[in-house]
Design an enzyme around this catalytic site. Structure first.
Site, PDB file in Angstrom:
ATOM      1  CG  ASP A  38      -2.021  -1.021   1.132  1.00  0.00           C
ATOM      2  OD1 ASP A  38      -2.584  -1.384   2.172  1.00  0.00           O
ATOM      3  OD2 ASP A  38      -2.314  -1.470   0.002  1.00  0.00           O
ATOM      4  CE  LYS A  59      -9.044   4.130  -4.025  1.00  0.00           C
ATOM      5  NZ  LYS A  59     -10.439   4.473  -3.787  1.00  0.00           N
ATOM      6  CG  MET A 168      -7.863   5.951   7.024  1.00  0.00           C
ATOM      7  SD  MET A 168      -8.547   4.479   6.228  1.00  0.00           S
ATOM      8  CE  MET A 168      -9.313   3.672   7.641  1.00  0.00           C
TER       9      MET A 168
END
Length: 541
Positions: A38, A59, A168
Site C-alpha cells: 500500500d 491509494k 483516516m
C-alpha cells in the site's frame, strides 16, 4: 521436477519507522519474490532478493489505484506461479484493511497464506506522542474507528466514551467535530492530530474541539491519527524534559492530583521511543539519494539512523556491457599484465563475475598487483579474500596517478571500467607517463527511463532538503531526468532551497556545470564522509 510452492503473507508494516517493524516480518521480506504494498506501507531497508518485484497498489491523496479485485487477482496469480508473495499493509493487516477479502480469494483458489501481525498506528502514534490511551482517572477505555465515512458511525454512543482514536479522518475532521459537539461533547475537549507518526517529518497539533480547525487551517492532515479526550493533556507533561519536576509541583499546588505527579515515571518509559528519536541530527530533513538501485541500501540505512527521511531516486541503472569480448580477451592474457586497476565496486563485481564464469579463480591473479580507488572498492575486493597492493590516500583517481608506487614506463595495466563515460583523465595521464593501458568494458551504466514517482512528488511539493550525488554520472542523469519533466510539473525555483551535496571534487565540478552550484562536499571522499558532511550541515541550522 516438483514445482515450487507459492505462498502469500499478509504482513503489517507497522507505523512507518522501519525499526518498529517486527523481526519476523523483516526476515520474511528477505525471501520475497513479490511485494505488493500500500502507498503508506514503506518497504523497510532490508536486503531484498535481487529480482524482487515491487508493486504499489494503495491509494494516496485520492490518486488512481488498483481495485480490490485487481489486488486479489495479483495475489492469486503470483502465488500460483510459485512465488513467495508479501502483501504489505500499513500498521496491522487486520486494522481497517481488506484482509478478509484477500484471504477469501486465496482460499477459493487453493493458495497457501499466512498472517504476520504489525503494530497499528492507532496504538503507536499516541504512545510516541506521550498520550496514554488509558489512565486510571482520565480514560478507563478507548475506541478505535475509521473517519472515512463519519455518517456511518454511532456518534450518540461514541461521544460518551472517554477516549476516541480515529484513523483516516484528516479530510473529514470538520464533520467529526460537528458530530461530537452535536452530541454534547464540550468544545473544550482536548484533541491531538499526529501526522506521519514515527517518521522523520512527523508533526503534531494539540488543541480543543473548538479551535483545532483554526490551528490546522491550510495543513494537509493525511495520513494522521486523531486522539480525542482528556488524556491529550498529558502530551506536554510526558514529552517535555526541561522543567518537568517544576511543572509537577505547580500542578500539585493547583490541586490536579498525585496521579499527574507520577508523570516522571511514565516519561522514563517513553524517552527511548520518543525523545531519542527527535534528538537525531537529521530529524525533520528529507534527503534524496540518487545512487543506483540496489547500491543505496547502506547509504540509506545510515541516513535513517541519523533521523532523516530518505527518498530514493535511482539515477543509474547498472548492467552487463553490450559485449564481453574485450574483457574475455584480457582475462585470457592476464599473465601479460603488471597491474590491475579497479575504481568502483561495480568494476570489482563484474570483473570477478566474468573471471569465475570462465572457470578461473583468484589464483589467476597471482602475478598481478592490484590498485583500487575508494574505501568501498577496497572493501569489495577484500570480501573476495584479496588485499589491494595500493590504495591512493585521497580515494580519487588523480591521487592514484600522483602516488602510483611503480615506474609507469612500459608498465602494462588492465583497466576494467564502465562501457562509456568513465575516467578518461586516468587513462590519458598513465599513457602520457609511458604506461600501456588496456581499457575493457566490464559493465555499463545508463540513465533510468523515468524519474521515481515518490521523488517527483517530493520535488514538486518542495519537501526535499538535500540531494546527494556520489558520482558525476548521477548528476548528469539526474539533470536528464528532471529536464524530461514538463515545465508545469516543477516550479521555476524548485532547486533554490535544496542543499546540493557531493562526494568529492570531480562530482562537485559536474554539479557546478550542470546545476550551477554545489553547497556541500565531503572532506573524506566516501559515502561515510558524505553523511558526516550532511550531519554537520544540519547541525548548523
Amino acid at each position: 521436477m516438483i514445482a515450487k510452492q507459492g505462498k502469500v503473507y499478509l504482513m503489517g508494516a507497522g507505523p512507518g519507522d522501519p525499526e518498529l517493524m517486527t523481526v519476523q516480518s523483516q526476515q520474511i521480506l528477505t525471501e520475497a519474490d513479490v511485494i505488493i504494498y500500500d502507498a503508506l506501507a514503506d518497504i523497510p531497508p532490508v536486503p531484498l532478493r535481487e529480482n524482487c518485484l515491487k508493486l504499489e497498489v494503495g491509494k494516496r491523496g485520492g490518486k488512481p489505484s488498483k481495485s480490490q479485485e485487481e489486488i486479489n487477482h495479483l495475489l492469486v496469480k503470483y502465488c500460483q506461479e510459485g512465488k513467495q508473495v508479501i502483501r504489505l499493509k500499513s500498521g496491522d493487516p487486520f486494522i481497517f484493511g481488506r484482509g478478509t477479502s484477500e484471504i477469501q480469494a486465496l482460499k477459493e483458489r487453493g493458495c497457501e497464506w499466512d498472517v504476520i501481525p504489525g503494530i497499528s498506528t492507532a496504538l503507536v502514534a499516541p504512545l510516541l506522542a506521550g498520550i496514554p490511551l488509558t489512565d486510571p482517572v482520565m480514560s478507563r477505555c478507548f475506541a478505535v474507528m475509521s473517519g472515512h465515512d463519519p455518517d456511518a458511525l454511532a456518534w450518540e454512543a461514541l461521544a460518551q466514551l472517554e477516549t476516541l482514536v480515529i484513523l483516516m479522518g484528516g479530510k473529514t475532521l470538520p464533520d467529526i467535530i460537528h458530530q461530537l459537539i452535536l452530541h454534547d461533547r464540550s468544545r473544550d475537549t482536548p484533541i491531538a492530530i499526529i501526522r506521519n507518526s514515527s517518521r522523520a517529518d512527523e508533526k503534531i497539533w494539540i488543541g480543543t474541539l473548538g479551535n483545532i480547525l483554526n490551528l490546522t487551517a491550510g495543513e494537509y492532515l493525511s495520513p494522521s491519527v486523531i486522539i480525542i479526550g482528556e488524556v491529550v493533556k498529558l502530551h506536554d507533561y510526558l514529552i517535555k524534559e526541561e522543567g518537568m519536576k517544576e511543572e509537577g509541583r505547580r500542578k500539585k499546588e493547583e490541586g490536579i492530583g498525585e496521579r499527574e505527579i507520577k508523570g516522571e515515571q511514565w516519561k522514563m518509559l517513553t524517552d527511548k521511543m520518543s525523545m531519542e528519536y527527535f534528538q537525531k541530527p537529521l530529524t525533520g530533513k528529507t534527503i534524496l539519494v540518487t545512487r543506483a538501485a540496489g547500491q543505496s541500501s547502506q547509504f540509506r540505512d545510515r541516513l535513517l539512523e541519523e533521523g532523516a527521511e530518505v527518498i530514493e531516486m535511482p539515477a543509474l541503472v547498472i548492467g552487463e556491457p553490450s559485449s564481453w569480448e574485450s574483457l574475455d580477451q584480457a582475462l585470457s592474457e592476464l599473465s601479460s599484465f603488471n597491474w590491475l586497476i579497479l575504481t568502483s565496486t561495480n568494476g570489482v563485481d563484474y570483473f570477478f563475475e566474468r573471471l569465475f564464469a570462465q572457470g578461473k579463480d583468484t589464483r589467476a591473479l597471482a602475478n598481478l598487483k592490484i590498485a583500487v580507488v575508494g574505501k568501498k572498492t577496497s572493501e569489495s575486493l577484500r570480501s573476495r579474500g584479496i588485499n589491494p597492493d595500493f590504495i591512493p590516500p585521497n580515494f580519487v583517481a588523480d591521487s592514484l596517478i600522483e602516488n602510483f608506487p611503480d615506474s609507469l614506463e612500459k608498465c602494462k595495466i588492465l583497466f576494467p571500467r564502465v562501457e562509456s563515460g568513465g575516467r578518461e583523465v586516468l587513462v590519458k595521464e598513465f599513457t602520457a607517463k609511458g604506461a600501456i593501458v588496456v581499457e575493457v568494458s566490464a559493465y555499463q551504466s545508463r540513465c533510468p527511463d523515468t524519474i521515481a514517482p515518490e521523488a517527483l512528488e517530493a520535488l514538486k511539493n518542495h519537501r526535499v532538503n538535500v540531494i546527494t550525488f556520489a558520482s558525476s554520472k548521477t548528476v548528469q542523469n539526474f539533470c536528464q531526468l528532471v529536464s524530461a519533466i514538463g515545465p508545469s510539473e516543477l516550479s521555476h525555483n524548485w532547486l533554490d532551497e535544496i542543499c546540493i551535496a557531493s562526494i568529492g571534487p570531480e562530482t562537485t565540478k559536474t554539479c557546478k556545470i550542470q546545476l550551477g552550484r554545489c553547497d556541500l562536499e565531503a572532506q573524506e571522499y566516501t559515502i561515510d564522509g558524505l553523511i558526516d558532511a550532511i550531519v554537520q550541515w544540519a547541525k548548523g541550522f
